[in-house]
Motif scaffolding. Structure first.
Motif, PDB file in Angstrom:
ATOM      1  N   ASP A  97       0.768  -1.266  -0.142  1.00  0.00           N
ATOM      2  CA  ASP A  97       0.038  -0.084   0.095  1.00  0.00           C
ATOM      3  C   ASP A  97       0.858   1.328  -0.187  1.00  0.00           C
ATOM      4  O   ASP A  97       0.663   2.220  -0.561  1.00  0.00           O
ATOM      5  CB  ASP A  97      -0.912  -0.094   1.167  1.00  0.00           C
ATOM      6  N   LYS A  98       1.909   1.146   0.555  1.00  0.00           N
ATOM      7  CA  LYS A  98       2.953   2.282   0.730  1.00  0.00           C
ATOM      8  C   LYS A  98       3.959   2.238  -0.473  1.00  0.00           C
ATOM      9  O   LYS A  98       4.682   3.121  -0.486  1.00  0.00           O
ATOM     10  CB  LYS A  98       3.545   2.297   2.248  1.00  0.00           C
ATOM     11  N   GLN A  99       3.717   1.309  -1.340  1.00  0.00           N
ATOM     12  CA  GLN A  99       4.582   1.322  -2.561  1.00  0.00           C
ATOM     13  C   GLN A  99       5.962   1.405  -2.194  1.00  0.00           C
ATOM     14  O   GLN A  99       6.629   1.596  -2.965  1.00  0.00           O
ATOM     15  CB  GLN A  99       4.291   2.555  -3.358  1.00  0.00           C
ATOM     16  N   ILE A 100       6.360   0.544  -1.155  1.00  0.00           N
ATOM     17  CA  ILE A 100       7.700   0.271  -0.578  1.00  0.00           C
ATOM     18  C   ILE A 100       8.016  -1.136  -1.088  1.00  0.00           C
ATOM     19  O   ILE A 100       9.227  -1.248  -1.806  1.00  0.00           O
ATOM     20  CB  ILE A 100       7.625   0.074   0.850  1.00  0.00           C
ATOM     21  N   MET A 101       7.117  -2.299  -1.195  1.00  0.00           N
ATOM     22  CA  MET A 101       7.553  -3.161  -1.955  1.00  0.00           C
ATOM     23  C   MET A 101       6.347  -3.702  -2.809  1.00  0.00           C
ATOM     24  O   MET A 101       5.148  -3.823  -2.270  1.00  0.00           O
ATOM     25  CB  MET A 101       7.611  -4.329  -0.917  1.00  0.00           C
ATOM     26  N   THR A 102       6.541  -4.270  -4.020  1.00  0.00           N
ATOM     27  CA  THR A 102       5.583  -4.615  -5.133  1.00  0.00           C
ATOM     28  C   THR A 102       5.425  -6.163  -5.448  1.00  0.00           C
ATOM     29  O   THR A 102       4.526  -6.644  -6.201  1.00  0.00           O
ATOM     30  CB  THR A 102       5.498  -3.645  -6.351  1.00  0.00           C
ATOM     31  N   HIS A 103       6.590  -6.757  -4.761  1.00  0.00           N
ATOM     32  CA  HIS A 103       6.461  -8.209  -5.001  1.00  0.00           C
ATOM     33  C   HIS A 103       6.762  -8.965  -3.902  1.00  0.00           C
ATOM     34  O   HIS A 103       7.270  -8.386  -2.873  1.00  0.00           O
ATOM     35  CB  HIS A 103       7.488  -8.509  -6.155  1.00  0.00           C
ATOM     36  N   ASP A 104       6.730 -10.396  -3.955  1.00  0.00           N
ATOM     37  CA  ASP A 104       6.643 -11.239  -2.653  1.00  0.00           C
ATOM     38  C   ASP A 104       7.992 -12.138  -2.930  1.00  0.00           C
ATOM     39  O   ASP A 104       8.139 -12.967  -2.301  1.00  0.00           O
ATOM     40  CB  ASP A 104       5.628 -12.139  -2.428  1.00  0.00           C
ATOM     41  N   ARG A 105       8.930 -11.874  -3.719  1.00  0.00           N
ATOM     42  CA  ARG A 105      10.036 -12.353  -3.905  1.00  0.00           C
ATOM     43  C   ARG A 105      10.006 -13.749  -4.610  1.00  0.00           C
ATOM     44  O   ARG A 105      11.039 -14.797  -4.527  1.00  0.00           O
ATOM     45  CB  ARG A 105      11.157 -12.702  -2.585  1.00  0.00           C
ATOM     46  N   THR A 106       8.733 -14.236  -5.158  1.00  0.00           N
ATOM     47  CA  THR A 106       8.687 -15.411  -5.855  1.00  0.00           C
ATOM     48  C   THR A 106       8.900 -15.421  -7.302  1.00  0.00           C
ATOM     49  O   THR A 106       8.760 -14.135  -7.912  1.00  0.00           O
ATOM     50  CB  THR A 106       7.121 -15.827  -5.561  1.00  0.00           C
ATOM     51  N   GLU A 107       9.190 -16.237  -7.982  1.00  0.00           N
ATOM     52  CA  GLU A 107       9.675 -16.395  -9.482  1.00  0.00           C
ATOM     53  C   GLU A 107       8.716 -16.177 -10.345  1.00  0.00           C
ATOM     54  O   GLU A 107       8.476 -15.510 -11.327  1.00  0.00           O
ATOM     55  CB  GLU A 107      10.463 -17.711  -9.938  1.00  0.00           C
ATOM     56  N   THR A 108       7.451 -16.892  -9.893  1.00  0.00           N
ATOM     57  CA  THR A 108       6.152 -16.948 -10.831  1.00  0.00           C
ATOM     58  C   THR A 108       5.133 -16.517 -10.071  1.00  0.00           C
ATOM     59  O   THR A 108       4.907 -16.628  -8.679  1.00  0.00           O
ATOM     60  CB  THR A 108       5.934 -18.108 -11.519  1.00  0.00           C
ATOM     61  N   ALA A 109       3.821 -16.041 -10.880  1.00  0.00           N
ATOM     62  CA  ALA A 109       2.660 -15.834 -10.261  1.00  0.00           C
ATOM     63  C   ALA A 109       2.062 -17.097  -9.466  1.00  0.00           C
ATOM     64  O   ALA A 109       1.493 -17.180  -8.347  1.00  0.00           O
ATOM     65  CB  ALA A 109       1.610 -15.256 -11.334  1.00  0.00           C
ATOM     66  N   TRP A 110       2.228 -18.221 -10.267  1.00  0.00           N
ATOM     67  CA  TRP A 110       1.907 -19.715  -9.701  1.00  0.00           C
ATOM     68  C   TRP A 110       2.558 -19.735  -8.295  1.00  0.00           C
ATOM     69  O   TRP A 110       1.834 -20.118  -7.409  1.00  0.00           O
ATOM     70  CB  TRP A 110       2.408 -20.811 -10.606  1.00  0.00           C
TER      71      TRP A 110
END
Length: 204
Positions: A97-110
Motif C-alpha cells: 500500500d505504501k509502494q515500498i514493495m510490490t512483489h513477494d520474491r517469488t519467481e512466478t505468479a503460480w
C-alpha cells in the motif's frame, strides 16, 4: 561424520537454540523459500533462535533454567506460526500500500499463489495441452480425501480428484464415477506441469 560429532559436542542449550531457530525458519517459510540464499537461511534462523534465547534468559531470571530448555523451541515455533498465518501477509500488504514493495520474491505468479496460506479452493479446471480438460466441480465432497484433495506442486503440476472430464473439441462434460470408493480407495489424478496449458480455480 566428523562435522556431526562436532555439532553434537556443543552444549545442550546451544543445540536447542540452533534447532529452535532452524525449525522456526522452516515452519515460517516452507513453500516461500525458493529465492532464499544461504545468508537468508542463516539470519532468519538466527532471528527465531533469538526468540528462543530470550525465553531461556527469562526462565533463568525467574529461577528455572530447565524450563527454558523445554519452552525455548515451542516459543520459537509459536512465533513462526503467528508470523506465517497472520503477520506476514499484513506486513506485505502495508508495504504494498505504501509502494515500498510490490512483489513477494517469488519467481512466478503460480508460486506466489500456492505460497499463500488460507486459500480455500472450491473448484478447479485443468486444461491440458492435448485439448482434454479435467475438473473437480466441487471439492467439498472430497474434503476428507487423504493425503489432500488438492496438491499444487511448485513445478506447476497438480494432483486432485477428477469429478468430470472432457475430450478435445467437446463441450459436454463426462462425470467420473467411483472417485471415492470404500472398496478401492480414493482416485487421484496427477497432471504433470508440461502437460498443462492453463488452470482455472475458484477460491472461497
Amino acid at each position: 561424520m566428523q562435522n556431526i560429532d562436532s555439532l553434537l559436542s556443543l552444549p545442550i542449550d546451544t543445540l536447542v537454540l540452533l534447532a529452535a531457530g532452524y525449525l522456526g525458519y522452516r515452519l515460517a517459510f516452507t513453500g516461500k523459500d525458493r529465492e532464499h540464499k544461504t545468508t537468508d537461511v542463516i539470519f532468519i534462523s538466527a532471528a527465531f533462535a533469538a526468540i528462543a534465547k530470550a525465553v531461556m534468559m527469562i526462565c533463568v531470571v525467574v529461577g528455572s533454567p530447565a524450563a527454558g530448555l523445554f519452552l525455548a523451541a515451542p516459543a520459537s515455533l509459536l512465533v513462526a506460526i503467528i508470523w506465517r498465518r497472520w503477520v506476514s501477509e499484513k506486513v506485505f500488504g502495508i508495504l504494498k500500500d505504501k509502494q515500498i514493495m510490490t512483489h513477494d520474491r517469488t519467481e512466478t505468479a503460480w508460486q506466489s499463489l500456492i505460497a499463500r496460506d488460507g486459500n480455500v479452493v472450491r473448484q478447479i479446471v485443468v486444461h491440458r495441452t492435448d485439448g482434454t480438460s479435467y475438473m473437480c466441480d466441487d471439492f467439498f465432497p472430497f474434503k476428507d480425501v487423504a493425503p489432500s484433495p488438492l496438491i499444487l506442486g511448485m513445478d506447476g503440476s497438480v494432483v486432485f480428484p477428477v469429478s468430470h472430464w472432457r475430450d478435445a473439441g467437446k463441450e459436454e462434460w463426462t462425470e467420473e464415477r467411483d472417485v471415492v470408493s470404500k472398496e478401492w480407495g480414493n482416485l487421484l489424478t496427477y497432471v504433470p506441469a508440461d502437460q498443462i496449458k492453463s488452470i482455472e480455480m475458484r477460491l472461497e
